[in-house]
Design an enzyme around this catalytic site. Structure first.
Site, PDB file in Angstrom:
ATOM      1  CD  GLU A 128      -2.826   1.107   2.438  1.00  0.00           C
ATOM      2  OE1 GLU A 128      -3.688   1.979   2.513  1.00  0.00           O
ATOM      3  OE2 GLU A 128      -2.616   0.258   3.342  1.00  0.00           O
ATOM      4  CB  ALA A 139      -1.789   7.032   8.803  1.00  0.00           C
ATOM      5  CG  HIS A 192      -3.825   6.115   0.581  1.00  0.00           C
ATOM      6  ND1 HIS A 192      -4.163   6.897   1.674  1.00  0.00           N
ATOM      7  CD2 HIS A 192      -3.821   4.835   1.023  1.00  0.00           C
ATOM      8  CE1 HIS A 192      -4.343   6.117   2.723  1.00  0.00           C
ATOM      9  NE2 HIS A 192      -4.158   4.861   2.363  1.00  0.00           N
ATOM     10  CG  ASN A 216     -12.055   5.465   4.913  1.00  0.00           C
ATOM     11  OD1 ASN A 216     -12.696   4.430   4.988  1.00  0.00           O
ATOM     12  ND2 ASN A 216     -12.358   6.522   5.642  1.00  0.00           N
ATOM     13  N   GLY A 217      -9.258   7.998   2.154  1.00  0.00           N
ATOM     14  CA  GLY A 217      -8.026   8.276   1.423  1.00  0.00           C
ATOM     15  C   GLY A 217      -8.238   8.386  -0.075  1.00  0.00           C
ATOM     16  CG  HIS A 248     -12.145   3.226   8.719  1.00  0.00           C
ATOM     17  ND1 HIS A 248     -11.905   2.634   9.939  1.00  0.00           N
ATOM     18  CD2 HIS A 248     -10.925   3.600   8.240  1.00  0.00           C
ATOM     19  CE1 HIS A 248     -10.598   2.642  10.186  1.00  0.00           C
ATOM     20  NE2 HIS A 248      -9.985   3.221   9.170  1.00  0.00           N
ATOM     21  CG  ASP A 270      -6.371  -0.422   6.626  1.00  0.00           C
ATOM     22  OD1 ASP A 270      -5.231  -0.865   6.409  1.00  0.00           O
ATOM     23  OD2 ASP A 270      -6.630   0.795   6.657  1.00  0.00           O
ATOM     24  CG  LEU A 305      -9.874   7.380  10.757  1.00  0.00           C
ATOM     25  CD1 LEU A 305     -11.024   6.684  10.055  1.00  0.00           C
ATOM     26  CD2 LEU A 305     -10.064   7.320  12.257  1.00  0.00           C
ATOM     27  N   GLY A 307      -5.313   2.731  10.008  1.00  0.00           N
ATOM     28  CA  GLY A 307      -5.716   1.346  10.040  1.00  0.00           C
ATOM     29  C   GLY A 307      -6.913   1.151  10.950  1.00  0.00           C
TER      30      GLY A 307
END
Length: 380
Positions: A128, A139, A192, A216-217, A248, A270, A305, A307
């Site tokens: 990742e 993060a 991401h 998310n991301g 999440h 995750d 956040l 994970g």
């Protein structure tokens, strides 16, 4: 070794059979049927549901160990104990670090794998990063984010261990990287990323088939500027990963995802090293994270956040509690991820498949887990 398991209820072929049975021969499912089997079962499961073993494509760590930099003891602990959560196969996930550090971690992991104990199967490694967007890094350490150059890809693919890469296709060389990784047999996941929907579609054209932790991301579903999430939900070529810890992603949005991307959702945890541990301070990819008494881990010094502390059996339970039917929820944690990673021998109860099985209790928590027909966890 032969074993005949009878169950009040089991899930096979996309439907609930009840009562039913599964016959295992030498670690492989030999027969699955509805009704009572001929002969006396070796094991009768009363209550709950017999389902395929769970497949998690995103596990950063667990039980206090971050897999990218833990030692042999840490790997043994995670592999041996993941079946407590119903997971019989997983992709260890290494998050963003310098390319050389990741390459070294992959070489170290290759030497560890032959000595792992019986437990959850290691399907390869999910990288990742480090080819992620600075705008949507979450993060991940911004200092280590880079473009996916051919040299970087060569270094990371050297061991043959990488099975999945999350990247931002809008980075320079991103689409070429998607093509190169796909040609090498690596599953590409968009994540991401601040990409537009059109850029994600181009990534799918180039071979991308997954989206990492939906919503998310990543860019979202703005009605005039659709991004990654919008394309993930509407593009039949893409399977969105979803963290159903109900932190999440809000419950109503989880339901939206299951309805919009029917048959394509992949439940993932995750999980970070904080998973399975009490509140406290842990590590994710070299960064300190805090696990509060309530909610997921966050990066130290902020509220980003980092994970989750989610169990995959709990993700199934959460999905059912918000209105997703059990067959769909189980499918999203078994067959869909197994097929996506190119393992049609996993994630199903059918003749010829590996006898990786899970007995989910009536509370939808793992009560007993088998890998290749061998019991690897049994609740007291």
């Amino acid at each position: 070794m032969s074993i005949l398991i009878a169950a009040d209820r089991l899930i096979a072929d996309g439907r609930v059979l009840g009562p039913g049975y599964a016959r295992v021969e030498n670690g492989v499912i030999a027969e699955v049927g509805e009704g009572r089997p001929e002969g006396s079962p070796d094991l009768t499961l009363s209550g709950g549901t017999l389902v395929p073993g769970l497949v998690d494509l995103q596990v950063n760590g667990y039980y206090g160990h971050d897999l990218v930099d833990t030692d042999e003891v840490g790997w043994h602990t995670v592999v041996r104990r993941l079946p407590e959560t119903g997971v019989t196969a997983f992709l260890p996930t290494f998050i963003t670090a310098p390319v050389k550090v990741l390459a070294d971690a992959l070489r170290r992991t290759v030497t560890l794998l032959p000595g792992l104990p019986t437990g959850s199967r290691v399907l390869g490694v999910h990288l990742e990063g480090p080819f992620l967007s600075e705008k949507r890094r979450g993060a991940h350490n911004a200092d280590y984010l880079v473009d996916p150059t051919p040299e970087a890809l060569t270094a990371l693919l050297e061991t043959g261990l990488v099975q999945m890469v999350t990247l931002a296709p809008e980075r320079a060389g991103g689409l070429d990287a998607v093509r190169a990784l796909t040609d090498a047999g690596v599953l590409v996941s968009v994540g991401h990323s601040d990409a537009t929907a059109e850029q994600v579609s181009l990534a799918a054209d180039a071979g991308a088939r997954k989206v990492t932790h939906l919503f998310n991301g990543q860019s979202g579903i703005h009605h005039r500027h659709p991004g990654v999430a919008a394309q993930a939900l509407t593009d039949e070529r893409l399977s969105p990963g979803l963290i159903v810890d109900l932190h999440h992603v809000a419950p109503v949005v989880c339901k939206l995802a299951f309805e919009a991307a029917a048959g394509r959702i992949v439940l993932v945890t995750d999980a970070a090293s904080a998973a399975g541990m009490p509140p406290g301070r842990y590590e994710l990819g070299g960064e300190s994270i805090d696990l509060p008494a309530e909610g997921p881990p966050v990066r130290v010094g902020g509220d980003t956040l980092a994970g989750s502390a989610l169990r995959l059996d709990a993700a199934i339970g959460n999905a059912v509690r918000i209105g997703i039917d059990l067959v769909t929820a189980v499918d999203a944690a078994t067959r869909v991820p197994a097929d996506l990673i190119g393992r049609p021998d996993l994630g199903r109860l059918e003749p010829g498949a590996a006898a990786d099985l899970l007995w989910l209790g009536e509370d939808l928590r793992a009560r007993r887990t088998w890998v290749a027909g061998q019991t690897v966890f049994q609740a007291s």
